[in-house]
Design an enzyme around this catalytic site. Structure first.
Site, PDB file in Angstrom:
ATOM      1  N   ASN A 180    -154.208 -13.664  10.245  1.00  0.00           N
ATOM      2  CA  ASN A 180    -152.923 -13.054   9.935  1.00  0.00           C
ATOM      3  C   ASN A 180    -152.906 -11.663  10.566  1.00  0.00           C
ATOM      4  OD1 ASN A 180    -154.283 -11.281   8.178  1.00  0.00           O
ATOM      5  ND2 ASN A 180    -153.824 -12.520   6.380  1.00  0.00           N
ATOM      6  N   THR A 217    -150.746 -15.458  12.690  1.00  0.00           N
ATOM      7  CA  THR A 217    -149.576 -15.753  11.878  1.00  0.00           C
ATOM      8  C   THR A 217    -148.939 -14.430  11.466  1.00  0.00           C
ATOM      9  OG1 THR A 217    -150.946 -15.927   9.879  1.00  0.00           O
ATOM     10  CG2 THR A 217    -150.436 -17.957  11.047  1.00  0.00           C
ATOM     11  N   LEU A 218    -147.606 -14.379  11.539  1.00  0.00           N
ATOM     12  CA  LEU A 218    -146.882 -13.115  11.382  1.00  0.00           C
ATOM     13  C   LEU A 218    -145.897 -13.143  10.227  1.00  0.00           C
ATOM     14  CD1 LEU A 218    -146.138 -12.769  15.206  1.00  0.00           C
ATOM     15  CD2 LEU A 218    -147.891 -11.519  13.941  1.00  0.00           C
ATOM     16  N   LYS A 221    -142.058 -13.350  10.643  1.00  0.00           N
ATOM     17  CA  LYS A 221    -141.827 -13.268  12.088  1.00  0.00           C
ATOM     18  C   LYS A 221    -142.405 -14.469  12.835  1.00  0.00           C
ATOM     19  CE  LYS A 221    -143.671  -9.182  11.928  1.00  0.00           C
ATOM     20  NZ  LYS A 221    -144.303  -7.890  12.341  1.00  0.00           N
ATOM     21  N   GLY A 222    -142.988 -15.419  12.111  1.00  0.00           N
ATOM     22  CA  GLY A 222    -143.485 -16.629  12.750  1.00  0.00           C
ATOM     23  C   GLY A 222    -144.955 -16.559  13.098  1.00  0.00           C
ATOM     24  N   THR A 245    -148.557 -18.713  -2.011  1.00  0.00           N
ATOM     25  CA  THR A 245    -150.021 -18.794  -2.063  1.00  0.00           C
ATOM     26  C   THR A 245    -150.601 -19.701  -0.989  1.00  0.00           C
ATOM     27  OG1 THR A 245    -149.907 -18.463  -4.459  1.00  0.00           O
ATOM     28  CG2 THR A 245    -152.000 -19.217  -3.564  1.00  0.00           C
ATOM     29  N   ASP A 249    -152.723 -21.477   4.394  1.00  0.00           N
ATOM     30  CA  ASP A 249    -153.664 -22.597   4.421  1.00  0.00           C
ATOM     31  C   ASP A 249    -152.975 -23.886   4.874  1.00  0.00           C
ATOM     32  OD1 ASP A 249    -155.696 -20.940   3.523  1.00  0.00           O
ATOM     33  OD2 ASP A 249    -155.285 -21.359   1.422  1.00  0.00           O
ATOM     34  N   SER A 288    -148.562 -27.780  -3.756  1.00  0.00           N
ATOM     35  CA  SER A 288    -147.336 -27.552  -2.983  1.00  0.00           C
ATOM     36  C   SER A 288    -147.450 -27.986  -1.517  1.00  0.00           C
ATOM     37  CB  SER A 288    -146.962 -26.069  -3.040  1.00  0.00           C
ATOM     38  OG  SER A 288    -147.907 -25.285  -2.325  1.00  0.00           O
TER      39      SER A 288
END
Length: 299
Positions: A180, A217-218, A221-222, A245, A249, A288
């Site tokens: 991230n 990963t942003l 922002k994608g 959460t 993952d 989820s």
């Protein structure tokens, strides 16, 4: 090809709160839910639901037996999981606020009791060309990376949570980094704020890790991926978040499954983004994570 996920297994205690508790403050929670969790388990669930042939390795205490059932139900192989009398299963205390954001306090427990003899036993079942995915919620990652590299496995690292121990790992053996913004900044020394900063991040990371594929990963922002030759930007899918959460993952699981199948990178990132977007609309981590059929329908 097989995927070995050598990762954490947690029991998540999720408290619904109006706002995150501050220093010196005592607040009441609106709810408490107990879920399966841990970055390792969540990623194995996502990998299995995406369709990968995934084998989970890690340790639990007797209090965490239901975590094995969660993995089996998703389709992951659990024969390598170590069950111990002590210590107890790792757990997480998660505050989930009204906007769907969360903050997490981890207790390592059995996740931090991984011994080299156990690692050797697990790795005996894998060979050159198989994939290994690691996070930073278990101990002895350096030994796992070194031994997997000797076997010729393809090594994927999601160094979360990022700490000084990560920088001491044999990172030159890692084939793919899944990061991230905070983790990317921590490894590069830069602070990403815009696309220009993102490109600088990728440049610095490729200077350090010349042969690795790097995914950052942003959040809203994608995501952005580079292998040193080409760069692909993927926009985030807009949804109303309930619980974030499992977002990262879920993305990781679907992304790695696409890597294993040798799929076009843009298609892989798009599918992973859709899967993550679906995940944040549900409560809990592993519960989820969507199945492949639901993701394909959204595509």
């Amino acid at each position: 090809m097989k995927v070995l996920n050598f990762g954490s297994l947690n029991i998540d205690y999720v408290y619904g709160v109006d706002h995150f508790v501050k220093k010196g403050e005592t607040i009441s929670s609106r709810s408490l839910h107990v879920y399966s969790g841990g970055k390792g388990l969540n990623q194995s669930v996502a990998l299995a639901k995406a369709g990968a042939d995934v084998y989970h390795a890690g340790a639990i205490g007797k209090d965490g037996m239901f975590l094995i059932d969660v993995l089996k139900e998703a389709g992951a192989d659990t024969t390598n999981i170590l069950i111990q009398d002590e210590p107890r299963t790792g757990n997480a205390i998660i505050q989930n606020d009204v906007s769907g954001d969360n903050c997490i306090l981890l207790f390592g427990g059995a996740n931090r009791s991984i011994k080299k003899e156990y690692i050797d036993t697990v790795l005996n079942g894998f060979e050159k060309g198989d994939y290994l995915i690691l996070q930073n919620e278990i101990n002895n990652n350096a030994y796992i990376i070194e031994e997997a590299h000797k076997k010729g496995m393809i090594i994927i690292l999601n160094p979360s949570p990022l700490d000084e121990e990560v920088k001491e790992l044999p990172l030159e053996y890692v084939d793919y980094f899944l990061l991230n913004e905070v983790e990317a900044a921590g490894l590069s020394g830069l602070d990403p704020n815009d696309l220009e900063a993102q490109q600088k991040l990728l440049h610095v990371l490729h200077e350090k890790f010349k042969n690795a594929g790097i995914l950052i990963t942003l959040g809203e922002k994608g995501s952005i991926y580079s292998d040193g030759n080409k760069t692909i930007k993927q926009e985030a899918i807009k949804v109303k978040a309930v619980d974030t959460t499992a977002a990262g993952d879920t993305f990781t699981g679907y992304f790695v499954e696409g890597l294993v199948r040798g799929e076009d990178m843009y298609i892989t990132m798009n599918r992973a983004s859709i899967a993550a977007a679906i995940a944040v609309t549900g409560k809990g981590a592993a519960p989820s994570i969507p199945g492949r059929e639901e993701v394909e329908e959204r595509i």
